[in-house]
Write an enzyme that holds these catalytic residues in place. Structure first.
Site, PDB file in Angstrom:
ATOM      1  N   LYS A 112       0.821  -1.213   0.000  1.00 39.45           N
ATOM      2  CA  LYS A 112       0.000   0.000   0.000  1.00 39.45           C
ATOM      3  C   LYS A 112       0.849   1.255   0.000  1.00 39.45           C
ATOM      4  O   LYS A 112       0.472   2.262  -0.602  1.00 39.45           O
ATOM      5  CB  LYS A 112      -0.971   0.005   1.188  1.00 39.45           C
ATOM      6  CG  LYS A 112      -2.098  -0.982   0.993  1.00 39.45           C
ATOM      7  CD  LYS A 112      -3.353  -0.606   1.719  1.00 39.45           C
ATOM      8  CE  LYS A 112      -4.487  -1.536   1.333  1.00 39.45           C
ATOM      9  NZ  LYS A 112      -5.592  -1.525   2.262  1.00 39.45           N
ATOM     10  N   LYS A 193      -3.719 -10.832  -7.120  1.00 36.85           N
ATOM     11  CA  LYS A 193      -4.996 -11.155  -6.468  1.00 36.85           C
ATOM     12  C   LYS A 193      -6.094 -10.181  -6.896  1.00 36.85           C
ATOM     13  O   LYS A 193      -5.800  -9.021  -7.208  1.00 36.85           O
ATOM     14  CB  LYS A 193      -4.836 -11.200  -4.941  1.00 36.85           C
ATOM     15  CG  LYS A 193      -4.696  -9.873  -4.305  1.00 36.85           C
ATOM     16  CD  LYS A 193      -4.861  -9.919  -2.797  1.00 36.85           C
ATOM     17  CE  LYS A 193      -4.983  -8.485  -2.364  1.00 36.85           C
ATOM     18  NZ  LYS A 193      -4.453  -8.039  -1.171  1.00 36.85           N
ATOM     19  N   LYS A 196      -9.851  -4.255  -6.089  1.00 39.72           N
ATOM     20  CA  LYS A 196     -10.425  -3.076  -6.747  1.00 39.72           C
ATOM     21  C   LYS A 196      -9.342  -2.114  -7.203  1.00 39.72           C
ATOM     22  O   LYS A 196      -9.490  -1.435  -8.195  1.00 39.72           O
ATOM     23  CB  LYS A 196     -11.352  -2.344  -5.779  1.00 39.72           C
ATOM     24  CG  LYS A 196     -12.709  -2.967  -5.661  1.00 39.72           C
ATOM     25  CD  LYS A 196     -13.571  -2.170  -4.734  1.00 39.72           C
ATOM     26  CE  LYS A 196     -12.913  -1.967  -3.400  1.00 39.72           C
ATOM     27  NZ  LYS A 196     -13.488  -2.688  -2.285  1.00 39.72           N
TER      28      LYS A 196
END
Ligand code: TYM
Length: 323
Positions: A112, A193, A196
């Site tokens: 992230k 994976k 969104k």
């Protein structure tokens, strides 16, 4: 034996098939046998850029998803994290016993912070500590999640151990519960994976129309050069298996004997997804007309959750010597 189950999801937009098959679907089954608490983790969703005006809507959307999928407020406690401030209180205490080195190892933080370079805030870094507080506040011993959350549950266990050692036994050492579909991949790039953040083509939303689902599955990558190990084919099997084991078995046999036509497999996978999502989508539409009732469910859930949370915090405050 009855377990105490806790899990949660971030209100960051439409849920996808990975969220459903990796987590939500098993939550629905677990409610019949165990004591379950399911949370909408809005404070976690603040760790990346978001629009505060849209947050209330996103929370409601996620509540609709939970209920339409079959979470039942008669069986489970369903609530919003920020309604129970004890979560952040316990997170602070856990902050003081968590080594920086352990946080630095977290894969999700690494991913992230690379994705959101302009907003690598302290909350993104200490995110797993708040997650540990979510779980341990209720003394939960099982956490049904997808594979990407296992590292966070392990960290929760380490925090519980550390707290227990320092301040006397207080918390259980929770373990994850994983389904066979704990890691659903993107149809467009099956080495990544389903998520969104990769973009529209990389996930199948639970609210996608039949046409969109068909299109996404038909164009799913099934690179045949890798034979049975093709990640795209494996992913289609994993999705089919999660919904319909028998159908998956048949196709797997065809695959072994070399007679499998990928177009046939894709048609069946698409139809299976569409068939299973139809009742979910219908219930969701009905619930949309009952938003007040949904809000009530969440308030009641917070009341029930807070009773447990306050009890734990009384014990914790005493043990750490502040009251
Ligand atoms: P979140 O909101 O990213 O995802 C919700 C759940 O969906 C699972 N999941 C997947 N499973 C299979 N395949 C995929 N492609 C896939 N993508 C997502 C996730 O593993 C998760 O179970 N940190 C958590 C939220 C959280 C939480 C908690 C979870 C906060 N506090 C306490 C459990 C207990 C998260 O970001 O999930």
């Amino acid at each position: 034996m009855k377990n105490l189950i806790f899990s949660g999801m971030q209100p960051t937009g439409a849920l996808h098939l990975g969220n459903y098959l990796g987590a939500l679907k098993q939550w629905v089954d677990l409610q019949d046998e165990h004591n379950c608490i399911f949370c909408i983790v809005d404070y976690h969703a603040m760790t990346i850029d978001y629009n505060p005006k849209k947050m209330p809507e996103r929370i409601t959307e996620l509540a609709l998803d939970y209920l339409a999928a079959g979470l039942d407020p008669e069986k489970s406690i369903i609530f919003i994290q920020s309604h129970v401030p004890e979560h952040t209180e316990l997170a602070w205490i856990f902050n003081t016993i968590t080594p920086l080195g352990e946080l630095e190892r977290m894969t999700q933080f690494k991913e992230k912070s690379a994705q959101h370079r302009k907003n690598v805030n302290a909350g993104l870094f200490t995110y797993p500590i708040l997650q540990a507080a979510d779980i341990l506040l209720y003394k939960a011993d099982r956490v049904p999640v997808g594979e990407d959350q296992v590292q966070h549950v392990e960290m929760t266990r380490d925090i519980a151990k550390k707290f227990n050692k320092k301040f006397n036994k207080t918390f259980p050492e929770p373990k994850p519960i994983l389904t066979e579909a704990a890691r659903i991949m993107s149809p467009t790039d099956p080495t990544k994976k389903m998520s969104k953040s990769l973009g529209d083509k990389h996930y199948i939303a639970l609210t996608d129309s039949a046409d969109v689902i068909r299109k996404k599955i038909r164009s799913a990558v099934t690179d045949t050069s890798q034979g049975a190990d093709s990640p795209g084919v494996k992913n289609l099997f994993a999705i089919l298996e999660a919904f319909d084991e028998d159908a998956a078995k048949g196709f797997k046999m065809e695959h072994k004997s070399g007679s499998l036509k990928y177009s046939d497999l894709k048609d069946v996978v698409a139809n299976t997804i569409i068939g299973h999502l139809a009742p979910f989508q219908e219930r969701r539409r009905e619930l949309e007309a009952e938003k007040e009732r949904v809000a009530e469910i969440l308030i009641n859930g917070a009341d029930q959750a807070q009773k447990i949370a306050q009890k734990t915090m009384q014990e914790v405050r005493k043990k750490i010597g502040v009251r």
